[in-house]
Enzyme design. Structure first.
Site, PDB file in Angstrom:
ATOM      1  N   GLY A  43      34.362  20.987 -35.824  1.00 50.26           N
ATOM      2  CA  GLY A  43      35.204  19.869 -35.386  1.00 50.26           C
ATOM      3  C   GLY A  43      35.747  20.135 -33.991  1.00 50.26           C
ATOM      4  N   SER A 110      29.721  25.798 -34.305  1.00 49.65           N
ATOM      5  CA  SER A 110      30.235  24.757 -33.427  1.00 49.65           C
ATOM      6  C   SER A 110      31.687  25.093 -33.057  1.00 49.65           C
ATOM      7  CB  SER A 110      30.097  23.392 -34.107  1.00 49.65           C
ATOM      8  OG  SER A 110      30.276  22.347 -33.193  1.00 49.65           O
ATOM      9  N   TRP A 111      32.656  24.202 -33.332  1.00 54.52           N
ATOM     10  CA  TRP A 111      34.050  24.559 -33.089  1.00 54.52           C
ATOM     11  C   TRP A 111      34.453  25.791 -33.902  1.00 54.52           C
ATOM     12  CZ3 TRP A 111      38.338  24.553 -30.376  1.00 54.52           C
ATOM     13  CH2 TRP A 111      39.536  24.911 -31.007  1.00 54.52           C
ATOM     14  N   ASP A 265      19.579  21.936 -29.339  1.00 58.16           N
ATOM     15  CA  ASP A 265      20.942  21.529 -29.671  1.00 58.16           C
ATOM     16  C   ASP A 265      21.461  20.627 -28.556  1.00 58.16           C
ATOM     17  OD1 ASP A 265      23.706  21.362 -30.161  1.00 58.16           O
ATOM     18  OD2 ASP A 265      23.803  23.398 -30.964  1.00 58.16           O
ATOM     19  N   HIS A 293      21.580  21.091 -33.732  1.00 56.53           N
ATOM     20  CA  HIS A 293      22.931  21.643 -33.869  1.00 56.53           C
ATOM     21  C   HIS A 293      23.353  21.887 -35.317  1.00 56.53           C
ATOM     22  CE1 HIS A 293      27.040  22.447 -32.586  1.00 56.53           C
ATOM     23  NE2 HIS A 293      27.503  21.541 -33.438  1.00 56.53           N
TER      24      HIS A 293
END
Length: 323
Positions: A43, A110-111, A265, A293
């Site tokens: 996120g 990711s985050w 990605d 991703h």
């Protein structure tokens, strides 16, 4: 190809009060005596799902997942108050102390890779190893690529749906324009903006179109927290100094790691992972040639499960050798 371990249920759930008004959802599964591993979701604002436990051998790992402030089952939902990177790092330490864990493996994508790296650079003595996917350094150019000019050239059709939500005279700064709608008083506009923001991300997350991924991003509960919290973080440069993760990478020295990144990605381009690997020689970089991703793409799943198995084997061997 390795596949995910079977889905399992938690044997313990916690609701941990941190800085008001936030209460964090945390659960534990797998082997209570196993290697502690913390799953850090993406996120920010994405929340966890049951399948996130399936990257780990439940006989070898004590699996801890948690929903970050405002996300998933943590409350209040989609809250921006007292929600910043340093506070999430502090929350991770609260969870570690609450669960009586001395050191643990950090797993994030990711985050989740961003937050995991900032945590490790803040508390390196608490980290046994790291397994990170879809590296997101949160540099200004990374945000510009996905929310202003970059991925828009690869997915012009999806991009058109994303910018249609914003008046033409406000498109010079799309993150700021979305942030105004997502934090405004018009609830209908807020939800429309939330879905447009979240669906844009879901559509770009996989190498091949995946309706299931897009549907999960379009879920109203998830879309609201994901879009509001992401926009809140990104208009504030993720509450990080410029290139902070790379500049502080010397603090990762001695921490073994595996970096898994899809070559195609489009959410977090490969140069994120490449830049990190250059300053973190203790980590192995695995470029997955047929992936984007998403953590659920077959090549990414294969690499991540093999990485968790390998890290467990090394840590258990090290424990046996020192016993």
């Amino acid at each position: 190809m390795q596949t995910l371990y079977p889905d399992i249920k938690p044997w313990q759930r916690h609701h941990i009060a941190v800085e008001p008004p936030h209460i964090l959802y945390v659960d534990e599964s797998g082997n209570p005596e196993g290697i502690p591993v913390l799953f850090i979701h993406g996120g920010p604002g994405g929340g966890c799902s049951g399948g996130d436990r399936s990257f780990f051998d439940p006989e070898l790992y004590r699996i801890i997942i948690f929903d970050q402030r405002g996300s998933g089952r943590s409350t209040p939902h989609a809250a921006l108050e007292s929600n910043s990177t340093d506070k999430l790092v502090a929350d991770i330490e609260v969870i570690r102390e609450k669960l009586g864990i001395e050191r643990w493996v950090i797993f994030g994508g990711s985050w989740g890779s961003t937050l995991g790296l900032v945590y490790a650079e803040t508390w390196p003595e608490r980290v046994l190893a790291m397994i990170l996917r879809g590296i997101f350094l949160c540099r200004p150019q990374d945000l510009h690529w996905f929310y202003q000019d970059g991925a828009s050239h690869v997915f012009p059709d999806y991009w058109q749906d994303f910018i249609d939500q914003i008046p033409e005279n406000e498109r010079g700064n799309l993150m700021a324009a979305y942030y105004r709608q997502l934090t405004g008083d018009n609830e209908i506009q807020q939800m429309a903006a939330a879905k447009a923001w979240s669906i844009w991300e879901g559509r770009c997350a996989t190498l091949r179109p995946n309706p299931d991924v897009v549907e999960s991003f379009a879920d109203p509960h998830r879309a609201l927290s994901l879009s509001r919290i992401e926009a809140h973080y990104f208009v504030n440069k993720a509450f990080l100094d410029d290139n902070q993760i790379i500049r502080n990478a010397d603090r990762l020295a001695g921490i073994p790691g595996v970096i898994v990144h899809g070559r195609y990605d489009m959410v977090c381009p490969l140069d994120n992972a490449f830049a990190l690997h250059q300053v973190w020689p203790d980590a192995e970089l695995q470029i997955i040639r047929d992936a984007g991703h998403s953590s659920r793409e077959p090549g990414i799943v294969d690499a991540l499960v093999k990485a968790t198995d390998m890290i467990a084997k090394k840590l258990l061997h090290k424990t046996d050798a020192t016993a």
